[in-house]
Design a protein around this motif. Structure first.
Motif, PDB file in Angstrom:
ATOM      1  N   SER A 166      17.225   1.293  26.053  1.00  0.00           N
ATOM      2  CA  SER A 166      15.929   0.775  27.033  1.00  0.00           C
ATOM      3  C   SER A 166      16.894  -0.525  28.004  1.00  0.00           C
ATOM      4  N   GLY A 170       9.982   4.838  21.093  1.00  0.00           N
ATOM      5  CA  GLY A 170      10.293   4.097  21.008  1.00  0.00           C
ATOM      6  C   GLY A 170      11.103   3.391  22.412  1.00  0.00           C
ATOM      7  N   THR A 171      12.073   4.108  22.303  1.00  0.00           N
ATOM      8  CA  THR A 171      13.335   4.072  23.883  1.00  0.00           C
ATOM      9  C   THR A 171      12.191   3.337  24.996  1.00  0.00           C
ATOM     10  N   HIS A 204       8.798  -8.020  29.851  1.00  0.00           N
ATOM     11  CA  HIS A 204       8.897  -9.597  29.580  1.00  0.00           C
ATOM     12  C   HIS A 204      10.061 -10.612  31.067  1.00  0.00           C
ATOM     13  N   ARG A 241       8.143   2.110  24.637  1.00  0.00           N
ATOM     14  CA  ARG A 241       8.250   1.422  24.890  1.00  0.00           C
ATOM     15  C   ARG A 241       8.822   0.217  24.493  1.00  0.00           C
ATOM     16  N   ASN A 242      10.565  -0.271  24.183  1.00  0.00           N
ATOM     17  CA  ASN A 242      11.197  -1.022  24.610  1.00  0.00           C
ATOM     18  C   ASN A 242      11.361  -1.376  25.810  1.00  0.00           C
ATOM     19  N   ALA A 265       8.301  -3.194  27.852  1.00  0.00           N
ATOM     20  CA  ALA A 265       8.751  -4.346  27.155  1.00  0.00           C
ATOM     21  C   ALA A 265       9.609  -5.150  28.403  1.00  0.00           C
ATOM     22  N   THR A 298      13.873  -9.011  21.968  1.00  0.00           N
ATOM     23  CA  THR A 298      14.189  -8.752  21.109  1.00  0.00           C
ATOM     24  C   THR A 298      13.612  -7.375  21.046  1.00  0.00           C
ATOM     25  N   LYS A 299      14.032  -6.304  20.517  1.00  0.00           N
ATOM     26  CA  LYS A 299      13.155  -4.872  20.498  1.00  0.00           C
ATOM     27  C   LYS A 299      12.577  -4.396  18.685  1.00  0.00           C
ATOM     28  N   GLU A 300      11.611  -3.531  19.453  1.00  0.00           N
ATOM     29  CA  GLU A 300      10.656  -3.170  18.173  1.00  0.00           C
ATOM     30  C   GLU A 300      11.331  -2.672  16.478  1.00  0.00           C
ATOM     31  N   ASP A 301      13.396  -2.950  16.582  1.00  0.00           N
ATOM     32  CA  ASP A 301      14.004  -2.969  15.512  1.00  0.00           C
ATOM     33  C   ASP A 301      14.591  -4.177  15.233  1.00  0.00           C
ATOM     34  N   GLY A 302      14.255  -5.323  16.123  1.00  0.00           N
ATOM     35  CA  GLY A 302      14.774  -6.180  16.130  1.00  0.00           C
ATOM     36  C   GLY A 302      15.952  -6.560  16.587  1.00  0.00           C
TER      37      GLY A 302
END
Length: 142
Positions: free
Chosen positions: A110, A13-14, A24, A16-17, A20, A126-130
């Protein structure tokens, strides 16, 4: 656009963020999925040196293989640890990002990547976890 490289694990996840956030910012980085294409020992040495890390900083201590191989023991030299990471790239901490402003291990957060992005201030992300990331626009000097 300046070249940006990310040593990436799409299962993290880190990582991927971080990827992203880079995208971005309007940058399409060179993505190296290091589990499929592990860095050479020379590349690992350069990443460690350029990021100002120790070889041990590059190790994922929570990876079960770390305990299995007993890598916490002080008997392992940096040279040996680099060989082990080369043989078992899952042991490499990630993501590592390389830009013209520097090299950084973007863990555990991240948004650490913002410090080395070669662009002006990035709009909120906004990261995956919001969680929202706000860029201060501060960058590392080369």
């Amino acid at each position: 656009m300046p070249e940006v490289t990310i040593y990436h694990n799409p299962g993290c996840g880190t990582s991927r963020n971080t990827l992203a956030i880079i995208r971005h910012a309007g940058i399409e980085p060179q993505v190296i999925e290091y589990l499929k294409t592990p860095p050479t020992k020379a590349q690992l040495c350069k990443l460690v040196a350029d990021a100002g890390l120790s070889v041990r900083d590059l190790l994922r201590t929570k990876e079960p293989l770390f305990a299995e191989l007993r890598l916490a023991e002080s008997r392992w030299s940096d040279d040996q640890l680099l060989d082990i990471i080369g043989q078992h790239p899952i042991l490499m901490n990630r993501p590592i990002v390389v830009t013209p402003l520097g090299t950084k291990l973007c863990r555990p957060r991240s948004e650490a990547v913002l410090e080395i992005l070669p662009v002006p201030k990035v709009s909120p992300f906004t990261k995956e976890d919001g969680e929202q990331v706000i860029d201060t626009g501060e960058r590392r000097g080369k």
